[in-house]
Design an enzyme around this catalytic site. Structure first.
Site, short mmCIF file in Angstrom:
data_model
loop_
_atom_site.label_atom_id
_atom_site.label_comp_id
_atom_site.label_asym_id
_atom_site.label_seq_id
_atom_site.Cartn_x
_atom_site.Cartn_y
_atom_site.Cartn_z
N GLN A 124 21.25 -5.11 -21.63
CA GLN A 124 22.26 -5.32 -22.66
C GLN A 124 22.57 -6.78 -22.95
O GLN A 124 23.08 -7.09 -24.04
CB GLN A 124 23.55 -4.57 -22.29
CG GLN A 124 23.35 -3.05 -22.31
CD GLN A 124 24.59 -2.29 -21.88
OE1 GLN A 124 24.80 -2.07 -20.71
NE2 GLN A 124 25.41 -1.91 -22.84
N ARG B 121 29.91 -8.05 -12.01
CA ARG B 121 28.95 -6.96 -11.82
C ARG B 121 27.87 -7.06 -12.90
O ARG B 121 28.17 -7.09 -14.08
CB ARG B 121 29.68 -5.61 -11.89
CG ARG B 121 28.80 -4.40 -11.69
CD ARG B 121 28.20 -3.91 -13.02
NE ARG B 121 27.70 -2.56 -12.93
CZ ARG B 121 27.76 -1.67 -13.91
NH1 ARG B 121 28.30 -1.98 -15.07
NH2 ARG B 121 27.26 -0.46 -13.74
N HIS C 183 19.99 0.11 -13.90
CA HIS C 183 20.88 0.39 -15.03
C HIS C 183 20.00 0.78 -16.23
O HIS C 183 19.98 0.10 -17.26
CB HIS C 183 21.74 -0.84 -15.35
CG HIS C 183 22.98 -0.53 -16.15
ND1 HIS C 183 24.25 -0.78 -15.70
CD2 HIS C 183 23.14 0.02 -17.38
CE1 HIS C 183 25.14 -0.41 -16.62
NE2 HIS C 183 24.47 0.08 -17.66
N ASN D 194 23.44 3.28 -11.94
CA ASN D 194 24.54 3.34 -12.88
C ASN D 194 24.46 4.65 -13.67
O ASN D 194 23.45 4.96 -14.29
CB ASN D 194 24.46 2.17 -13.86
CG ASN D 194 25.56 2.26 -14.91
OD1 ASN D 194 26.73 2.03 -14.62
ND2 ASN D 194 25.20 2.65 -16.14
N GLU D 195 25.53 5.42 -13.64
CA GLU D 195 25.66 6.65 -14.42
C GLU D 195 24.46 7.59 -14.30
O GLU D 195 23.77 7.86 -15.28
CB GLU D 195 25.97 6.31 -15.88
CG GLU D 195 27.25 5.49 -16.03
CD GLU D 195 27.71 5.30 -17.47
OE1 GLU D 195 26.97 5.65 -18.41
OE2 GLU D 195 28.82 4.78 -17.67
N TYR E 264 36.04 5.70 -19.58
CA TYR E 264 36.46 5.18 -20.87
C TYR E 264 37.47 6.05 -21.60
O TYR E 264 38.23 5.55 -22.42
CB TYR E 264 35.23 5.01 -21.78
CG TYR E 264 34.29 3.93 -21.32
CD1 TYR E 264 34.45 2.61 -21.76
CD2 TYR E 264 33.25 4.19 -20.42
CE1 TYR E 264 33.61 1.60 -21.34
CE2 TYR E 264 32.41 3.19 -19.99
CZ TYR E 264 32.60 1.89 -20.45
OH TYR E 264 31.77 0.89 -20.01
N GLU F 189 33.53 0.06 -14.70
CA GLU F 189 33.52 -0.19 -16.14
C GLU F 189 34.71 0.51 -16.77
O GLU F 189 34.94 1.69 -16.53
CB GLU F 189 32.25 0.37 -16.82
CG GLU F 189 30.95 -0.32 -16.47
CD GLU F 189 29.76 0.29 -17.23
OE1 GLU F 189 29.98 1.05 -18.21
OE2 GLU F 189 28.62 0.02 -16.84
N TRP G 229 34.80 -3.63 -18.89
CA TRP G 229 33.56 -3.61 -19.66
C TRP G 229 33.95 -4.04 -21.07
O TRP G 229 34.68 -3.34 -21.73
CB TRP G 229 32.93 -2.20 -19.67
CG TRP G 229 31.68 -2.25 -20.48
CD1 TRP G 229 31.56 -2.08 -21.85
CD2 TRP G 229 30.36 -2.54 -20.01
NE1 TRP G 229 30.27 -2.25 -22.25
CE2 TRP G 229 29.50 -2.53 -21.14
CE3 TRP G 229 29.80 -2.81 -18.74
CZ2 TRP G 229 28.13 -2.79 -21.03
CZ3 TRP G 229 28.45 -3.07 -18.65
CH2 TRP G 229 27.62 -3.05 -19.78
N TRP H 230 23.09 0.06 -26.60
CA TRP H 230 22.15 1.18 -26.59
C TRP H 230 21.82 1.67 -28.01
O TRP H 230 21.43 0.87 -28.84
CB TRP H 230 22.65 2.28 -25.65
CG TRP H 230 23.06 1.73 -24.30
CD1 TRP H 230 24.32 1.65 -23.80
CD2 TRP H 230 22.20 1.10 -23.31
NE1 TRP H 230 24.31 1.03 -22.56
CE2 TRP H 230 23.03 0.69 -22.24
CE3 TRP H 230 20.81 0.85 -23.23
CZ2 TRP H 230 22.53 0.05 -21.10
CZ3 TRP H 230 20.32 0.21 -22.10
CH2 TRP H 230 21.17 -0.18 -21.05
#
Length: 477
Positions: free
Chosen positions: A21, A78, A123, A167-168, A312, A378, A422, A430
């Site tokens: 990113q 991070r 990630h 991550n996720e 989020y 995040e 974040w 993305w």
């Protein structure tokens, strides 16, 4: 009600990012292609034809990024390592020294400024060479990921004391292999996500044990994984079916990974029951949810030192009778989610600001997993606009979300140890490209130098860090 107070003295405040990113330099100095490089290069895949080829150009801006982090006053940063920047072919027979140098410069710069690196090993940007042999559907990747992690521990672990494996993982399994919306774009909603998650859990445990066996004694760090969690509120809190639906939603979303790791080495009972039962009704010979052996359960249980997560938003959930075909992880959950239209919307569909949901989520983690040390890795809001420097919406998001985290810590006794915003700066979001801006710093993506400008939210967040929370006088600003 607003609540005033401060966090514990050793609380860690930070900002977060990820390699694809922000780095750019997609093929610089011997870096190999990742599945995201290739995916973003196909016209039509990403909004506005955006790619991560240059992104924020952080690959060429180590000093500038560290300067901005210092100015914020963060205690940690991070970021993630690009596997194909370090091993262009994904394997340790090809080591790209320029990639290693880049991360060494970044880590050394952080440490020199008393900023703790929190490093994510994966990630989403799998080396294309490893996708070519099956990606996360292939158990070969367990060894290969372990070999990459081993190299990173050996190379950076003298300075990095906080590691995140995946991550996720739910997004990797579902969006990558179920819905197929993210690379590698496998569209197999009923089976592949369960197979992939099974391999991700084994790979995570393998890497944890490698750290435990070879590095923990000398390096003394912690290691965990980082799931994504939305809070879900039962539509009718007095209806036991809605309460069960809310729990079921969380078990399928998070428990899928955290129940094996933090509880008993195995999937949540409700997942085993629902997927098994529905597989039977679908006339399948066995459950689509794979089974761990007793040895594997022992191996996976306890493989996280802390509880990290990203969050989020929140949703409202009800029980739902879902169709048996086509087979799908989504139907397996037998839930229906919606949002309250009064919740403020943002640049990401389905991301609405629901600050009180964070406090409830933190309490759920505390109750479900025995109050482990918790880190929010995040949390933030995306806004679609050309210029975002005067970002009062984002300030309000942080003010309210951090206040709910404070209540969870102060009033509810949640063992919260850290909070990361974040994101550090606007970056490649993305499928949405550069449209949603999440950053505390604005990046001008039309300027080849990618200049960064602190937004008002950066000044506000720096003040929260300086005060270690929200003492009364900060509310009067």
């Amino acid at each position: 009600m607003y609540f005033y107070g401060t966090f514990p003295e050793n609380f860690t405040w930070g900002v977060s990012s990820s390699a694809y990113q922000i780095e750019g330099g997609w093929d610089a100095d011997g870096k190999g292609p990742s599945i995201w490089d290739n995916f973003s290069h196909v016209p039509g895949n990403i909004k506005n034809g955006d790619t991560g080829d240059i992104a924020c150009d952080s690959y060429n801006k180590v000093e500038e990024d560290i300067y901005l982090l210092r100015a914020l006053g963060v205690k940690n940063y991070r970021f993630s390592l690009s596997w194909s920047r370090i091993f262009p072919s994904g394997r340790n027979n090809s080591i790209n020294s320029h990639g290693v140098d880049y991360y060494n410069r970044l880590i050394n710069g952080l440490v020199a400024n008393n900023i703790t690196p929190i490093v994510t090993l994966y990630h989403w940007d799998l080396p294309q060479a490893l996708q070519d042999i099956g990606g996360w559907e292939s158990s070969t990747l367990i060894d290969l990921f372990n070999s990459f992690a081993d190299f990173c521990f050996q190379t950076f672990g003298d300075r990095v004391k906080f590691w995140i494996t995946f991550n996720e993982p739910q997004v990797i399994a579902w969006a990558g292999y179920g819905a197929g919306t993210l690379p590698p774009n496998v569209n197999d909603p009923g089976s592949a996500p369960y197979r992939v998650a099974h391999i991700l859990l084994k790979a995570h445990a393998r890497v944890y044990h490698t750290y435990d066996d070879k590095y923990r004694a000398s390096q003394g760090g912690v290691i965990a994984l980082c799931p994504n969690i939305d809070w879900v509120e039962p539509k009718t809190p007095s209806d036991p079916r809605d309460i069960e639906a809310a729990d079921r939603y969380l078990q399928f979303l998070v428990g899928w990974f955290t129940h094996p790791i933090f509880k008993n080495g195995d999937y949540p009972e409700v997942m085993k029951w629902k997927v098994g039962n529905r597989s039977e009704l679908q006339n399948l010979p066995s459950s689509r949810l794979p089974v761990f052996t007793a040895e594997e359960r022992d191996y996976i249980r306890g493989t996280a030192d802390v509880f990290c997560f990203n969050s989020y938003t929140s949703k409202i959930v009800t029980h739902s009778t879902t169709r048996l075909r086509p087979i799908s992880y989504e139907y397996d959950q037998e839930v229906l989610t919606k949002v309250d239209s009064s919740w403020p919307s943002s640049a990401i569909t389905g991301h609405r600001a629901v600050a009180w949901g964070l406090r409830r989520l933190l309490n759920w983690i505390k109750e479900e997993y025995g109050n482990p040390p918790i880190y929010i890795i995040e949390n933030g809001v995306g806004i679609k606009t050309k210029s975002d420097v005067d970002d009062n919406t984002r300030i309000f998001y942080y003010k309210t979300y951090i206040d709910e985290a404070l209540k969870a810590y102060k009033l509810d006794g949640v063992n919260l140890r850290g909070y990361n915003a974040w994101s550090f700066m606007d970056s490649f979001e993305w499928l949405n490209g550069y449209d949603p801006r999440f950053g505390l710093h604005q990046v001008d993506f039309d300027n080849p130098n990618r200049p960064r400008t602190p937004k008002r939210s950066a000044v506000y967040y720096a003040e929260i860090i300086r005060n270690n929370g929200i003492p009364l006088h900060l509310w009067l600003l």
